[in-house]
Scaffold this active site. Structure first.
Site, PDB file in Angstrom:
ATOM      1  N   HIS A  53       0.841  -1.201   0.000  1.00  0.00           N
ATOM      2  CA  HIS A  53       0.000   0.000   0.000  1.00  0.00           C
ATOM      3  C   HIS A  53       0.876   1.251   0.000  1.00  0.00           C
ATOM      4  O   HIS A  53       2.101   1.160   0.154  1.00  0.00           O
ATOM      5  CB  HIS A  53      -0.969   0.010   1.197  1.00  0.00           C
ATOM      6  CG  HIS A  53      -0.316  -0.163   2.535  1.00  0.00           C
ATOM      7  ND1 HIS A  53      -0.618  -1.188   3.393  1.00  0.00           N
ATOM      8  CD2 HIS A  53       0.652   0.558   3.148  1.00  0.00           C
ATOM      9  CE1 HIS A  53       0.123  -1.081   4.480  1.00  0.00           C
ATOM     10  NE2 HIS A  53       0.910  -0.040   4.356  1.00  0.00           N
TER      11      HIS A  53
HETATM   12  P1  TYD Z   1      -2.225  -3.305   7.503  1.00  0.00           P
HETATM   13  O1  TYD Z   1      -1.644  -1.947   7.655  1.00  0.00           O
HETATM   14  O2  TYD Z   1      -3.300  -3.492   6.487  1.00  0.00           O
HETATM   15  O3  TYD Z   1      -1.032  -4.322   7.287  1.00  0.00           O
HETATM   16  P2  TYD Z   1      -0.671  -5.145   5.962  1.00  0.00           P
HETATM   17  O4  TYD Z   1      -0.774  -4.203   4.817  1.00  0.00           O
HETATM   18  O5  TYD Z   1       0.724  -5.632   6.177  1.00  0.00           O
HETATM   19  O6  TYD Z   1      -1.655  -6.253   5.908  1.00  0.00           O
HETATM   20  O7  TYD Z   1      -2.781  -3.766   8.920  1.00  0.00           O
HETATM   21  C1  TYD Z   1      -3.273  -5.059   9.144  1.00  0.00           C
HETATM   22  C2  TYD Z   1      -4.350  -4.990  10.215  1.00  0.00           C
HETATM   23  O8  TYD Z   1      -3.856  -4.402  11.415  1.00  0.00           O
HETATM   24  C3  TYD Z   1      -5.545  -4.187   9.780  1.00  0.00           C
HETATM   25  O9  TYD Z   1      -6.692  -4.897  10.180  1.00  0.00           O
HETATM   26  C4  TYD Z   1      -5.450  -2.918  10.593  1.00  0.00           C
HETATM   27  C5  TYD Z   1      -4.648  -3.302  11.793  1.00  0.00           C
HETATM   28  N1  TYD Z   1      -3.779  -2.194  12.250  1.00  0.00           N
HETATM   29  C6  TYD Z   1      -4.138  -1.449  13.350  1.00  0.00           C
HETATM   30  O10 TYD Z   1      -5.181  -1.680  13.980  1.00  0.00           O
HETATM   31  N2  TYD Z   1      -3.302  -0.449  13.771  1.00  0.00           N
HETATM   32  C7  TYD Z   1      -2.154  -0.146  13.130  1.00  0.00           C
HETATM   33  O11 TYD Z   1      -1.408   0.784  13.543  1.00  0.00           O
HETATM   34  C8  TYD Z   1      -1.798  -0.914  11.970  1.00  0.00           C
HETATM   35  C9  TYD Z   1      -0.545  -0.618  11.194  1.00  0.00           C
HETATM   36  C10 TYD Z   1      -2.632  -1.924  11.574  1.00  0.00           C
END
Ligand code: TYD
Length: 139
Positions: A53
């Site tokens: 992303h």
């Molecule tokens: P995400 O940023 O989408 O990680 P990736 O792209 O590696 O899959 O985050 C994964 C999950 O974690 C999503 O459900 C949101 C949650 N999350 C939080 O609650 N707080 C945060 O600070 C982050 C980075 C993620």
């Protein structure tokens, strides 16, 4: 508009000692933003990708506290791959840059320092949309 030229591999302070090494950073000092959030990624199964992303606003510093992984950064025109495998390096990624993390080693621990609190509206998760926004100069 940020490009991958603005992505910087920072060599953080490293205090070498026969008892073990120590590295540190302070808010607004070694990194160009104020830290609002810290999170970490661990227990990544072999072969998994993370973080495909871009953020509209959030800036980050990513450190491989343990183990190793790759970070591909992409600004819509060029891309570059960094391998993080030493805990005194941090990869600074400004806002508006697409990134993918992969190739995690066993026991890899990725520490992420972020300039904003968690905000789903800040994410661009579709690469084609990212390209369109870049071409339109909107990110
Ligand atoms: P995400 O940023 O989408 O990680 P990736 O792209 O590696 O899959 O985050 C994964 C999950 O974690 C999503 O459900 C949101 C949650 N999350 C939080 O609650 N707080 C945060 O600070 C982050 C980075 C993620």
């Amino acid at each position: 508009m940020m490009t991958i030229q603005d992505v910087k591999l920072l060599d953080l302070p490293k205090i070498c000692d026969s008892r073990g090494n120590l590295s540190f950073l302070e808010n607004n000092a070694q990194i160009p933003f104020e830290i609002k959030r810290v999170y970490w990624i661990y227990d990544v199964p072999g072969g998994e990708d993370r973080e495909a992303h871009a953020f509209r606003e959030n800036q980050e510093l990513i450190i491989a506290l343990s183990g190793a992984f790759d970070i591909l950064v992409d600004d819509g025109l060029s891309r570059k791959k960094y391998t993080l495998n030493r805990s005194h390096y941090g990869l600074y990624i400004p806002q508006g840059i697409w990134r993918v993390m992969d190739n995690f080693s066993t026991n890899a621990l990725a520490l992420e320092l972020a300039s904003t609190k968690y905000n789903t509206a800040d994410y661009i998760i579709d690469y084609e949309e990212y390209r369109r926004l870049r071409e339109a100069g909107e990110i």
